[in-house]
Design a protein around this motif. Structure first.
Motif, PDB file in Angstrom:
ATOM      1  N   ASN A  48      -9.495 -19.215  27.791  1.00  0.00           N
ATOM      2  CA  ASN A  48     -10.153 -20.455  27.369  1.00  0.00           C
ATOM      3  C   ASN A  48     -11.271 -20.094  26.396  1.00  0.00           C
ATOM      4  OD1 ASN A  48     -11.069 -23.020  27.047  1.00  0.00           O
ATOM      5  ND2 ASN A  48     -11.850 -23.280  29.118  1.00  0.00           N
ATOM      6  N   GLN A  58     -11.037 -20.295  20.048  1.00  0.00           N
ATOM      7  CA  GLN A  58      -9.861 -20.149  19.193  1.00  0.00           C
ATOM      8  C   GLN A  58      -8.564 -20.502  19.914  1.00  0.00           C
ATOM      9  OE1 GLN A  58      -9.414 -16.223  17.559  1.00  0.00           O
ATOM     10  NE2 GLN A  58      -7.824 -16.841  16.097  1.00  0.00           N
ATOM     11  N   PHE A  59      -8.480 -20.134  21.196  1.00  0.00           N
ATOM     12  CA  PHE A  59      -7.269 -20.373  21.971  1.00  0.00           C
ATOM     13  C   PHE A  59      -7.649 -21.077  23.274  1.00  0.00           C
ATOM     14  CE2 PHE A  59      -6.521 -16.330  19.674  1.00  0.00           C
ATOM     15  CZ  PHE A  59      -5.591 -16.809  18.758  1.00  0.00           C
ATOM     16  N   SER A  92      -5.729 -22.323  25.498  1.00  0.00           N
ATOM     17  CA  SER A  92      -4.767 -22.117  26.575  1.00  0.00           C
ATOM     18  C   SER A  92      -3.854 -20.952  26.207  1.00  0.00           C
ATOM     19  CB  SER A  92      -3.930 -23.380  26.805  1.00  0.00           C
ATOM     20  OG  SER A  92      -3.105 -23.639  25.682  1.00  0.00           O
ATOM     21  N   TRP A 129      -0.704 -21.163  26.125  1.00  0.00           N
ATOM     22  CA  TRP A 129       0.285 -21.701  25.188  1.00  0.00           C
ATOM     23  C   TRP A 129      -0.168 -21.511  23.736  1.00  0.00           C
ATOM     24  CZ3 TRP A 129       1.848 -26.551  28.382  1.00  0.00           C
ATOM     25  CH2 TRP A 129       3.162 -26.405  28.825  1.00  0.00           C
ATOM     26  N   ALA A 130      -1.407 -21.856  23.470  1.00  0.00           N
ATOM     27  CA  ALA A 130      -1.936 -21.704  22.106  1.00  0.00           C
ATOM     28  C   ALA A 130      -1.884 -20.250  21.667  1.00  0.00           C
ATOM     29  CB  ALA A 130      -3.362 -22.245  22.037  1.00  0.00           C
ATOM     30  N   ALA A 185       1.802 -19.206  21.070  1.00  0.00           N
ATOM     31  CA  ALA A 185       2.307 -19.839  19.847  1.00  0.00           C
ATOM     32  C   ALA A 185       1.745 -19.157  18.610  1.00  0.00           C
ATOM     33  CB  ALA A 185       1.955 -21.326  19.850  1.00  0.00           C
ATOM     34  N   ALA A 186       0.453 -18.858  18.613  1.00  0.00           N
ATOM     35  CA  ALA A 186      -0.169 -18.204  17.454  1.00  0.00           C
ATOM     36  C   ALA A 186       0.447 -16.838  17.224  1.00  0.00           C
ATOM     37  CB  ALA A 186      -1.678 -18.097  17.681  1.00  0.00           C
TER      38      ALA A 186
END
Length: 337
Positions: free
Chosen positions: A272, A275-276, A278, A280-281, A284-285
């Motif tokens: 947390n 930039q991210f 989660s 998931w983020a 995905a990145a």
């Protein structure tokens, strides 16, 4: 102890391949069912349109039948009227003859004969008009019969087209099934060649594996902890993979809709940051970073797909550091679009 861990890892590595093979088979079956349902949908639409046309034609035939019955009734009435007029005409002519005889015997009957003559002429005009109406009715009945014949021909043609459409749909479904099977076999062959080529290029590295129908890289090979920027030392490894993909792109025919799916995975520990927000983020990145690097190496972007699974597809459900490391990974899979 190290030998038992290696054997356990090898045993655990088999399942994703089985699961993905079953998933690919299921997707193929679902796709075939979708094609079948689509064909059935278009067939039902065409049959529904045919039923609508048949119902409309039946209504028209019923209306024309009623109209024909009315016209026939009118014709009979007109024929009866014409017969009555002919009888009256004959009676008038007989009366006229009788009056002419009386006229010959006396001049007093001339006025009455003239009046009867005018009446006779009027009755002749009415009889002529009645006969004309009868002729008109006969023409209308003939035209209606022609329309009924045309409707019957149209109905027969519609039934013929329906049978031909059903035959074409069945033939199209058969050819489509054959084409799909051929495409699946071709893609499977190129997938096998692709992973065989990767095995030759990468060798037997513990942090880069080929599991079933997918190529697995541990995240530590490509990224720093909690980051989605490729390490400089990750370039040579991805360059080898990009070279194999470019060679594959030249070999696969353009009409086979293949893509290389790049999936990002993380471990179960939440992240947390600004930039991210989660896992998931983050996953995905990382997948997008690998896809963008491959595009920079000349791979067509329409042949690439970035996916993110976060922590929800672990290969190891343990809570040790080794289990977390195994779950932090990038997977590449050659599949259909």
């Amino acid at each position: 102890m190290a030998g038992r861990l290696v054997r356990r890892d090898r045993a655990l590595n088999v399942w994703p391949g089985y699961v993905d093979a079953l998933t690919t088979l299921l997707l193929s079956v679902v796709f075939l069912l979708t094609i079948f349902v689509t064909g059935q949908f278009f067939l039902s639409q065409e049959l529904s349109g045919r039923d609508t046309v048949l119902e409309r034609l039946n209504r028209q035939i019923s209306e024309l039948t009623d109209l024909l019955a009315l016209e026939r009734s009118g014709k009979r009435a007109m024929e009866e009227s014409a017969a009555s007029l002919r009888a009256n005409l004959q009676g008038s002519e007989a009366e006229r003859k009788r009056l002419q005889d009386l006229l010959a015997s006396g001049q007093g009957a001339e006025g009455k004969a003239a009046e009867l003559g005018r009446q006779l002429d009027a009755e002749k005009g009415a009889a002529t008009r009645a006969l004309n109406q009868v002729d008109l009715l006969n023409q209308q009945i003939a035209a209606m019969r022609q329309q009924l014949a045309a409707l019957e021909d149209a109905l027969a043609a519609s039934e013929t087209r329906d049978r031909e459409s059903q035959a074409r749909i069945a033939d199209l479904g058969s050819r489509l099934n054959v084409a799909l099977a051929q495409r699946v076999q071709e893609l499977a062959r190129y997938r096998s060649d692709f992973f065989g080529r990767l095995r030759q290029i990468l060798g037997n590295r513990p942090d880069i594996r080929i599991v079933g129908d997918r190529f697995v890289l541990q995240s530590e090979v490509l990224f720093s902890a909690g980051q989605a920027v490729l390490k400089p030392e990750a370039g040579p490894e991805i360059d080898r993979i990009a070279g194999a993909i470019l060679e594959l792109n030249r070999q696969i025919p353009a009409d086979i809709p293949w893509v290389l799916r790049v999936d990002g995975h993380t471990d179960a520990r939440p992240i947390n940051s600004s930039q991210f927000p989660s896992n998931w983020a983050l996953s995905a990145a990382r997948a997008i970073a690998v896809v963008q690097y491959l595009v920079g190496k000349g791979i067509p972007p329409q042949r690439l797909l970035a996916g993110a699974f976060g922590e929800f597809q672990p290969v190891d459900v343990g809570t040790s550091e080794e289990a977390y490391a195994r779950n932090r990974r990038i997977e590449m899979k050659l599949t259909e679009r």
